[in-house]
Design a protein around this motif. Structure first.
Motif, PDB file in Angstrom:
ATOM      1  N   ALA A 244       0.774  -1.089   0.057  1.00 30.51           N
ATOM      2  CA  ALA A 244       0.130  -0.006  -0.023  1.00 30.51           C
ATOM      3  C   ALA A 244       0.655   1.061   0.046  1.00 30.51           C
ATOM      4  O   ALA A 244       0.515   2.285  -0.628  1.00 30.51           O
ATOM      5  N   ALA A 245       1.966   1.243   0.721  1.00 27.23           N
ATOM      6  CA  ALA A 245       2.950   2.340   0.773  1.00 27.23           C
ATOM      7  C   ALA A 245       3.514   2.516  -0.596  1.00 27.23           C
ATOM      8  O   ALA A 245       3.779   3.743  -1.236  1.00 27.23           O
ATOM      9  N   GLN A 246       3.914   1.552  -1.195  1.00 29.29           N
ATOM     10  CA  GLN A 246       4.597   1.399  -2.702  1.00 29.29           C
ATOM     11  C   GLN A 246       3.405   2.019  -3.707  1.00 29.29           C
ATOM     12  O   GLN A 246       3.800   2.677  -4.478  1.00 29.29           O
ATOM     13  N   ILE A 247       2.267   1.677  -3.608  1.00 31.12           N
ATOM     14  CA  ILE A 247       1.190   2.156  -4.304  1.00 31.12           C
ATOM     15  C   ILE A 247       1.024   3.699  -4.225  1.00 31.12           C
ATOM     16  O   ILE A 247       1.048   4.543  -5.182  1.00 31.12           O
ATOM     17  N   ALA A 248       0.774   3.912  -3.051  1.00 33.96           N
ATOM     18  CA  ALA A 248       0.689   5.679  -2.677  1.00 33.96           C
ATOM     19  C   ALA A 248       1.841   6.541  -3.042  1.00 33.96           C
ATOM     20  O   ALA A 248       1.764   7.519  -3.708  1.00 33.96           O
ATOM     21  N   HIS A 249       3.161   6.185  -2.804  1.00 35.60           N
ATOM     22  CA  HIS A 249       4.276   6.886  -3.340  1.00 35.60           C
ATOM     23  C   HIS A 249       4.541   6.658  -4.758  1.00 35.60           C
ATOM     24  O   HIS A 249       4.991   7.490  -5.321  1.00 35.60           O
TER      25      HIS A 249
END
Length: 276
Positions: free
Chosen positions: A67-72
């Protein structure tokens, strides 16, 4: 105002705009949603998505929060797509405008140059450029812009060929205005609408090109991007398919939103389509 009203009355265009606003919002607030390094270790590797747990979208093979990689990664994808599109449009406008306005030998030379770039598929030429200049995100973004300008140049040339002999251009020549003034101050503003609309196609293609490079491990591995995540997930595709599927859906929704907005702009700015 009529164009805006027509745009907002199109369900597909509004849907695309809403999707795009959500993706842009995700990119803008990525640091607030996930303040930690998205490429840092977050937990056990290959944890499946758990909406009620710690990892909403699970973890990848290295234990990083998807999820963090999707957001960034949304920030990386949008920034790369916008910058590479601006580069492609800038190059295409200059070459197409000069070719269409002057015609003759200048047109022949510039169109042969354009055809030379179109001889090889975009992705093959992009691979060559990335191998030569490097695979950091700046180099990849510039390379995508460099291989994407021919179609913009042809569209700009076609618009200039239809406008260069209009009455307002003849009036400018009678007043003694320079060719540069006529090209960029008089003709180009009247030719911009279809070029701006086509920019959505260029941006969608740019996102796909960067994702393809990342899938082949030819993009910048030190930056969170959806393409890199898909590339990492291919090794566990049969068992933990979600690692590749989630960023794949994100890319699909982004390209869909850009395409729908572009089509809505085309319908709104094109008088013949608007009056149907």
């Amino acid at each position: 105002m009529k164009a805006l009203k027509h745009f907002l009355t199109s369900p597909a265009a509004v849907l695309g705009l809403v999707l795009l606003v959500v993706i842009v919002g995700l990119a803008v607030f990525a640091d607030l949603l996930y303040p930690r390094d998205p490429l840092g270790l977050a937990g056990r590797p290959l944890q499946w998505p758990n909406p009620g747990g710690r990892f909403l979208l699970g973890t990848d093979a290295s234990g990083r929060d998807i999820a963090a990689q999707i957001a960034h990664g949304a920030r990386t994808t949008l920034l790369m797509g916008i910058v590479s599109t601006l580069i492609a449009i800038a190059i295409g406008i200059v070459i197409g405008a000069v070719a269409g306005f002057y015609g003759g030998l200048t047109d022949d030379v510039l169109m042969r140059l354009t055809e030379a770039f179109q001889t090889l598929p975009n992705f093959i030429l992009l691979l060559v450029l990335v191998v030569v200049v490097g695979s950091n995100m700046t180099a990849v973004t510039i390379a995508i812009g460099v291989v994407s300008w021919p179609a913009v140049a042809r569209l700009t040339r076609a618009e200039f060929l239809t406008l260069r002999n209009r009455e307002f251009v003849q009036a400018c020549r009678t007043l003694g205005l320079t060719n540069r003034w006529i090209i960029f101050r008089e003709v180009l503003p009247n030719a911009l609408a279809p070029i701006i609309v086509y920019g959505s196609v260029v941006m969608a293609t740019a996102i796909l090109l960067e994702s393809a490079l990342a899938f082949l491990d030819l993009s910048d591995p030190n930056i969170a991007s959806w393409g890199n995540l898909i590339g990492q997930g291919r090794k566990v595709l049969r068992s933990e398919w979600y690692v590749s599927a989630i960023p794949g859906v994100a890319i699909l929704l982004t390209i869909l939103s850009v395409s729908l907005v572009g089509q809505g702009l085309n319908d709104a700015l094109n008088p013949r389509l608007r009056n149907r």
